[in-house]
Structure formats: structure tokens, C-alpha cells
Write a protein that holds these residues in place. Sequence first.
Motif, mmCIF file in Angstrom:
data_model
loop_
_atom_site.group_PDB
_atom_site.id
_atom_site.type_symbol
_atom_site.label_atom_id
_atom_site.label_comp_id
_atom_site.label_asym_id
_atom_site.label_seq_id
_atom_site.Cartn_x
_atom_site.Cartn_y
_atom_site.Cartn_z
ATOM 1 N N LEU A 55 5.418 -8.890 25.456
ATOM 2 C CA LEU A 55 6.631 -8.191 25.596
ATOM 3 C C LEU A 55 6.551 -6.988 24.461
ATOM 4 O O LEU A 55 6.594 -6.191 24.718
ATOM 5 N N PHE A 56 7.170 -7.326 23.133
ATOM 6 C CA PHE A 56 7.365 -6.327 22.909
ATOM 7 C C PHE A 56 6.199 -6.445 21.369
ATOM 8 O O PHE A 56 6.871 -5.793 20.127
ATOM 9 N N THR A 57 4.742 -7.480 21.546
ATOM 10 C CA THR A 57 4.092 -7.252 20.040
ATOM 11 C C THR A 57 3.729 -5.494 20.254
ATOM 12 O O THR A 57 3.154 -5.206 20.871
ATOM 13 N N GLY A 58 4.385 -5.410 18.926
ATOM 14 C CA GLY A 58 3.624 -4.061 18.894
ATOM 15 C C GLY A 58 4.974 -3.011 18.107
ATOM 16 O O GLY A 58 3.915 -2.523 17.914
ATOM 17 N N SER A 59 5.284 -3.715 19.169
ATOM 18 C CA SER A 59 6.989 -2.993 18.801
ATOM 19 C C SER A 59 7.028 -2.378 17.192
ATOM 20 O O SER A 59 7.993 -1.679 16.997
ATOM 21 N N GLU A 60 6.985 -3.988 16.961
ATOM 22 C CA GLU A 60 7.425 -3.684 15.283
ATOM 23 C C GLU A 60 7.079 -2.211 14.459
ATOM 24 O O GLU A 60 7.305 -1.996 13.452
ATOM 25 N N GLN A 61 5.770 -2.058 14.814
ATOM 26 C CA GLN A 61 5.689 -0.297 13.632
ATOM 27 C C GLN A 61 5.488 -0.297 14.231
ATOM 28 O O GLN A 61 5.572 1.707 13.267
ATOM 29 N N LEU A 62 6.302 0.390 15.620
ATOM 30 C CA LEU A 62 6.957 1.906 15.432
ATOM 31 C C LEU A 62 7.622 2.147 14.930
ATOM 32 O O LEU A 62 7.396 3.766 14.861
ATOM 33 N N PRO A 63 8.689 2.372 14.262
ATOM 34 C CA PRO A 63 9.795 2.846 13.570
ATOM 35 C C PRO A 63 9.248 3.195 12.252
ATOM 36 O O PRO A 63 8.949 4.396 12.469
ATOM 37 N N ALA A 64 8.015 2.358 11.776
ATOM 38 C CA ALA A 64 8.288 2.829 10.103
ATOM 39 C C ALA A 64 6.270 4.288 10.669
ATOM 40 O O ALA A 64 6.302 5.450 9.789
ATOM 41 N N ALA A 65 6.037 4.053 11.716
ATOM 42 C CA ALA A 65 4.704 4.822 11.982
ATOM 43 C C ALA A 65 5.369 6.087 12.371
ATOM 44 O O ALA A 65 4.846 7.326 12.402
ATOM 45 N N LEU A 66 6.098 5.983 13.098
ATOM 46 C CA LEU A 66 6.832 7.513 14.336
ATOM 47 C C LEU A 66 7.750 8.560 12.835
ATOM 48 O O LEU A 66 7.434 9.497 11.965
ATOM 49 N N ALA A 67 8.299 6.997 11.583
ATOM 50 C CA ALA A 67 8.625 8.271 10.509
ATOM 51 C C ALA A 67 8.153 8.474 9.664
ATOM 52 O O ALA A 67 8.099 9.728 9.341
ATOM 53 N N ARG A 68 6.710 8.058 9.125
ATOM 54 C CA ARG A 68 5.586 8.478 8.573
ATOM 55 C C ARG A 68 5.113 9.860 8.817
ATOM 56 O O ARG A 68 4.971 10.827 8.676
ATOM 57 N N SER A 69 4.880 9.677 10.603
ATOM 58 C CA SER A 69 4.360 11.480 10.891
ATOM 59 C C SER A 69 5.607 11.849 10.932
ATOM 60 O O SER A 69 5.526 12.980 10.960
ATOM 61 N N VAL A 70 6.707 11.789 11.004
ATOM 62 C CA VAL A 70 7.574 12.823 11.205
ATOM 63 C C VAL A 70 7.524 14.009 9.552
ATOM 64 O O VAL A 70 7.905 14.728 8.994
ATOM 65 N N ARG A 71 7.287 12.229 8.241
ATOM 66 C CA ARG A 71 7.874 13.406 7.215
ATOM 67 C C ARG A 71 5.692 13.950 6.713
ATOM 68 O O ARG A 71 6.720 15.224 5.944
ATOM 69 N N ILE A 90 1.958 9.724 17.883
ATOM 70 C CA ILE A 90 1.768 7.883 17.722
ATOM 71 C C ILE A 90 1.889 7.998 19.153
ATOM 72 O O ILE A 90 0.822 6.550 19.025
ATOM 73 N N SER A 91 1.495 8.611 19.793
ATOM 74 C CA SER A 91 0.744 8.428 21.281
ATOM 75 C C SER A 91 -0.230 7.447 21.367
ATOM 76 O O SER A 91 -0.552 6.858 22.547
ATOM 77 N N SER A 92 -1.257 7.872 21.006
ATOM 78 C CA SER A 92 -2.892 7.084 20.946
ATOM 79 C C SER A 92 -3.029 5.622 20.793
ATOM 80 O O SER A 92 -3.237 5.051 21.121
ATOM 81 N N VAL A 93 -1.915 5.345 19.377
ATOM 82 C CA VAL A 93 -1.515 4.234 19.502
ATOM 83 C C VAL A 93 -0.954 3.242 20.309
ATOM 84 O O VAL A 93 -1.297 2.092 20.447
ATOM 85 N N LEU A 94 -0.295 4.110 21.662
ATOM 86 C CA LEU A 94 -0.133 2.906 22.899
ATOM 87 C C LEU A 94 -1.062 3.334 23.860
ATOM 88 O O LEU A 94 -0.797 2.401 25.028
ATOM 89 N N ALA A 95 -2.209 3.819 23.369
ATOM 90 C CA ALA A 95 -3.443 4.225 24.264
ATOM 91 C C ALA A 95 -3.045 2.834 25.347
ATOM 92 O O ALA A 95 -3.108 2.544 26.863
ATOM 93 N N ASP A 96 -3.724 1.485 24.467
ATOM 94 C CA ASP A 96 -3.984 0.133 25.710
ATOM 95 C C ASP A 96 -2.817 -0.456 26.146
ATOM 96 O O ASP A 96 -2.855 -1.017 26.931
ATOM 97 N N GLN A 97 -1.388 -0.101 26.445
ATOM 98 C CA GLN A 97 -0.283 -0.373 26.728
ATOM 99 C C GLN A 97 -0.244 -0.451 28.099
ATOM 100 O O GLN A 97 0.402 -0.595 28.837
#
Lengths: 196, 196
Positions: A55-71, A90-97
Amino acid sequence: MPRWDPRAEDRLREAALELFLKHGYENVTVAQITERAGLTRRSFSRYFTDKRDVLFTGSEQLPAALARSVRHADSTLSPFGALLTALMDISSVLADQAPLAAQRRAVVRASPELQERGLTKFAAVTDAVADALRDRGTAESEATLLAQVGVAIFRTAFDRWTDQPNDVGLPAYIREAAAELAASLGNVDFAALPRP
Amino acid sequence: MPRWDPRAEDRLREAALELFLKHGYENVTVAQITERAGLTRRSFSRYFTDKRDVLFTGSEQLPAALARSVRHADSTLSPFGALLTALMDISSVLADQAPLAAQRRAVVRASPELQERGLTKFAAVTDAVADALRDRGTAESEATLLAQVGVAIFRTAFDRWTDQPNDVGLPAYIREAAAELAASLGNVDFAALPRP
């Protein structure tokens, strides 16, 4: 021994969600998931740590990916502009979900354990985004407020997007939710609010 | 047998927070708390269910109280106006939590268990507020977004208020955080955001 199957991960996820919805998350075993998917325990372990991970696979990358994109967002953008740009990035990362997101949401909603897990995940995203905004020079307390609001916009947009499968991408829903919120807040006459 | 002490509850809470901060929440027992406060286990049980309750007492009333206030807010107010009014209404209930709030926050921040508990509490507040907004005619998805944003404003205002003890009340901080957020969102030129 089964040959490598490029759809194995999807089949496992689909089988798990079907079983979770039918019997309740707590009552389903990994053995039942692999049996339904027609795959082995070894295949399962190639993609997931345990059944919660489905249910949560992939979500552990979200914080770092979003933070990088904000910076890395254009330095001329306001804090909230940078945050919105990052959310759309970040939306493109989630398209397959998207296809399974509505079922996934129903499963999480039915389990207090999973709900708590989800809240902790969103809190991690909020903390990472607030840190990144501070790195751009936003004051501590404002960064935390904006990060919480950004996550609220993202959750709203993601739910709307996955509720009505269509060709409009997630970024458009993010833009819409943000504009809607800006209008709601802009409408308030702060001076006219009743003073308690 | 100790006589009834009108400050017993405060003394227990102060003793608990001091011990939690010094030794870590997980390592403190109820016996240590009562001993430090110079009171009995029976006194403790009169006010608190367990040691976690010392940190969260009162918060179980917050969802229903806020929801009631949203439902009863002037019917001419916009959804967000009603929400802000309700947040300011509820402030008076929390006035006596201010002196110990900063210590309480430090204790919660140091414990993953307590952090999760806090997130669950805020989620309950968000759900209750969203329900109340829907009762006022706000659409499902917008109600959830506004409720999340309202809780974010409230958390920010509460933290600012309790960080800097002064004579300015919580409602003023709520107004300030909301106005700040409205300005941040109002500043964004949605059409000019980079399209991913």
C-alpha cells in the motif's frame, strides 16, 4: 520456476487490493496474495517488504523528492509559488498509481492502523517540505504553515484526480485546488469577522 | 489523607512535564509523578486516566466543540469565514493550556508514539470540522481541504502564541496566520507558474 514477468508487481498489487477490500486488510496473508496473483513468495519479496508495503511502496521517496524540487524551483518564485511548482513537478512520479488509488484509499480508510501509518507519511512529507522552504529563506513558522497547506492541496488534488479517471493530469488538479483555496481565503474580510 | 487541593491537577501536570522533559516520556512512571507532586495515586486518578492523558487531557472535546461552533456560525459567513470564527471562538477553552504548552510540545516532539497520537488527534479535529462544513452546504472535497487548512492555521497560531507569552490572545494569532496565508496564496500568479 516462473519466468520473469514484467507485470508481476502490478499483478501482486491488484491481487492484494482485491483481497484487502473483500476480507479486510488485517485478515489477508501474503500467501493468499501470491496465490491469487499466481506468483511465488519469492516474487513477492522481490517487490515488497511485507503486505503493508504493497500500500505504501514508493511513498518513502516522496519527502526527499519534493524537498529537492522545492529547493531547486526558480529562485524568483515566492515560497508558495515554489511549493506549488514542486507539487506539480512530482506529479509525474505518481502517474502509475492513479488506476488503483481509489481502492487503496478505501482499504486505508477501513483500518485505523493504516490510517495512522498514512498520517505519519504525510507528516514526514510536511517536515521535509518545511525544511526546504526554510532553506529558501522562509521563516520557521511560516514554512511549517505553508508546508501543511501544500500537503493539504496535494491530498485534495490527488483524491480528485483518482476519483474521476480522465485525461486531465494531476498538475491541473493541483492548480485548481490551490486557486480554489486562494479564492476562499481571499474572500474573507478579516476586519469584519466577529471578535470573540 | 490529603485534603482537597484546588491546585492538585496543575501540580500533577507540572510535575509530569518536568519529569518527561528530564528523563524522557517513556521512562517516567505515574508513581514518580505523584511523588514529585506530593500527592497520592488516588489524586492522580481523579484527574487523569494514565500518564499519556496528562498530555492530551481536554483534547477529546475539541472536535465536537469546534464542529458545533462551525455549525452555529453566522449563516451569512463564507465557509472559510465560519471556520475562522469557530477557531477564534474555541480559543477561550484553551487559555489555561498556554503556560505549559511549550514544554508539552517538546515532550511530544521527542517521542514517536506521542507524535503519532498527536497526529491522530488533529485528524479527528479535521474530520469533525469537515463534517460541519458539509452541513453548511460546502462540497465534500472543498470541506476537507478547508478543514485541513483551518487546522494548519490553528496549529501555527497556537504554537506562536505559546512560544511568546504575552497579553495578546490566541484569536489575534489565528487572524494573523490566516491573513498571512491569504497573502501568500493571493500573491501567486497561477497562469505564470511553469507548466510541468
